[in-house]
Design a protein around this motif. Sequence first.
Motif, mmCIF file in Angstrom:
data_model
loop_
_atom_site.group_PDB
_atom_site.id
_atom_site.type_symbol
_atom_site.label_atom_id
_atom_site.label_comp_id
_atom_site.label_asym_id
_atom_site.label_seq_id
_atom_site.Cartn_x
_atom_site.Cartn_y
_atom_site.Cartn_z
ATOM 1 N N LEU A 92 0.823 -1.209 0.000
ATOM 2 C CA LEU A 92 0.000 0.000 0.000
ATOM 3 C C LEU A 92 0.861 1.266 0.000
ATOM 4 O O LEU A 92 0.575 2.223 -0.725
ATOM 5 N N VAL A 93 1.917 1.286 0.807
ATOM 6 C CA VAL A 93 2.793 2.475 0.824
ATOM 7 C C VAL A 93 3.776 2.458 -0.328
ATOM 8 O O VAL A 93 4.342 3.498 -0.686
ATOM 9 N N GLY A 94 3.999 1.307 -0.937
ATOM 10 C CA GLY A 94 4.796 1.218 -2.149
ATOM 11 C C GLY A 94 6.292 1.304 -1.934
ATOM 12 O O GLY A 94 6.784 1.401 -0.804
ATOM 13 N N ALA A 95 7.023 1.291 -3.039
ATOM 14 C CA ALA A 95 8.486 1.279 -2.997
ATOM 15 C C ALA A 95 9.058 2.534 -2.355
ATOM 16 O O ALA A 95 10.141 2.494 -1.762
ATOM 17 N N ARG A 96 8.382 3.656 -2.470
ATOM 18 C CA ARG A 96 8.871 4.897 -1.858
ATOM 19 C C ARG A 96 8.469 5.022 -0.391
ATOM 20 O O ARG A 96 8.934 5.921 0.308
ATOM 21 N N GLY A 97 7.596 4.129 0.079
ATOM 22 C CA GLY A 97 7.167 4.144 1.472
ATOM 23 C C GLY A 97 7.975 3.179 2.310
ATOM 24 O O GLY A 97 8.790 2.403 1.798
ATOM 25 N N ARG A 98 7.754 3.238 3.614
ATOM 26 C CA ARG A 98 8.467 2.374 4.535
ATOM 27 C C ARG A 98 7.521 1.869 5.627
ATOM 28 O O ARG A 98 6.637 2.602 6.081
ATOM 29 N N VAL A 99 7.732 0.624 6.035
ATOM 30 C CA VAL A 99 6.964 0.029 7.134
ATOM 31 C C VAL A 99 7.958 -0.475 8.185
ATOM 32 O O VAL A 99 8.899 -1.208 7.843
ATOM 33 N N LEU A 100 7.750 -0.085 9.424
ATOM 34 C CA LEU A 100 8.529 -0.634 10.534
ATOM 35 C C LEU A 100 7.589 -1.477 11.385
ATOM 36 O O LEU A 100 6.608 -0.963 11.940
ATOM 37 N N ALA A 101 7.870 -2.775 11.471
ATOM 38 C CA ALA A 101 7.065 -3.682 12.288
ATOM 39 C C ALA A 101 7.805 -3.937 13.585
ATOM 40 O O ALA A 101 8.991 -4.259 13.579
ATOM 41 N N GLN A 102 7.098 -3.781 14.716
ATOM 42 C CA GLN A 102 7.734 -3.914 16.026
ATOM 43 C C GLN A 102 6.946 -4.871 16.893
ATOM 44 O O GLN A 102 5.716 -4.887 16.858
ATOM 45 N N ASP A 103 7.671 -5.675 17.672
ATOM 46 C CA ASP A 103 7.036 -6.534 18.662
ATOM 47 C C ASP A 103 8.004 -6.689 19.833
ATOM 48 O O ASP A 103 9.213 -6.486 19.674
ATOM 49 N N ILE A 104 7.460 -7.020 21.012
ATOM 50 C CA ILE A 104 8.321 -7.123 22.196
ATOM 51 C C ILE A 104 8.690 -8.568 22.528
ATOM 52 O O ILE A 104 9.488 -8.808 23.429
ATOM 53 N N VAL A 105 8.128 -9.539 21.803
ATOM 54 C CA VAL A 105 8.432 -10.951 22.039
ATOM 55 C C VAL A 105 9.476 -11.392 21.015
ATOM 56 O O VAL A 105 9.187 -11.401 19.810
ATOM 57 N N PRO A 106 10.682 -11.746 21.452
ATOM 58 C CA PRO A 106 11.749 -12.078 20.499
ATOM 59 C C PRO A 106 11.362 -13.157 19.490
ATOM 60 O O PRO A 106 11.670 -13.036 18.294
ATOM 61 N N GLU A 107 10.682 -14.211 19.945
ATOM 62 C CA GLU A 107 10.307 -15.291 19.034
ATOM 63 C C GLU A 107 9.330 -14.801 17.968
ATOM 64 O O GLU A 107 9.414 -15.196 16.796
ATOM 65 N N THR A 108 8.390 -13.936 18.372
ATOM 66 C CA THR A 108 7.429 -13.383 17.428
ATOM 67 C C THR A 108 8.124 -12.469 16.439
ATOM 68 O O THR A 108 7.861 -12.503 15.229
#
Length: 226
Positions: free
Chosen positions: A82-98
């Motif tokens: 959706l944000v495309g090649a010029r966009g950026r997504v940062l995915a964050q989680d606090i569980v190391p395995e996840t």
Amino acid sequence: MIALLIPLALLAACKEQPEKSPFPDPQRPVAPIVSSSYSNEDSRDSVGEFETVVRLAGVGPGMSVADIGAGEGYYTVRLAPLVGARGRVLAQDIVPETRNALASRVQRERLDNVAVKLGEPNDPKLPQASFDRIFMVHMYHEIERPSEFLWHLRPSLKKGGSVVVVDADRPTNRHGTPPKLLICEFASVGFELSSFERLGDSESYFAQFVASGARPEPAQIQVCQV
């Protein structure tokens, strides 16, 4: 020898005491993390949850977005195209395995505009002035110290950016957040509600917040009552 060991033991005990947080203690229960997924992806797709939320949030090509508590990556993998090649997504989680499982999925699906990061329970560890939208989907009720978390999160928004919360309208210990409590907790660290919509399942809602006014000092933050 005994006289020497006693003060050393007392000193060690003092060092083991955790440093008290300057932020107020919340007065509401916290739901435990019971799964890395809210529901199966086919069920969420069938009710059009993602399409509705990103439309209300105004997400478009070229934006930088963060997916906090990303879990298995339902929003992450859909935000990437959706944000495309010029966009950026940062995915964050606090569980190391996840976090590790999601990083493998991102690599497997060749999502080159996605980065995956490990956060902390009371600090998402986001870079400053970096995001147009920050998503917290079906996870806000799991935050142990909401004022501390939101205080650390606020500087990561770009000018004109916003935070999007999707949650269920029920008590926090039942894996939801009453809207009145949510609005109060955001307001306590200088956020203002900009839009609110009930979603199709009648229990969930969409809430969007923008930074308004100065960020208070931790000791000035008022505790919201359940």
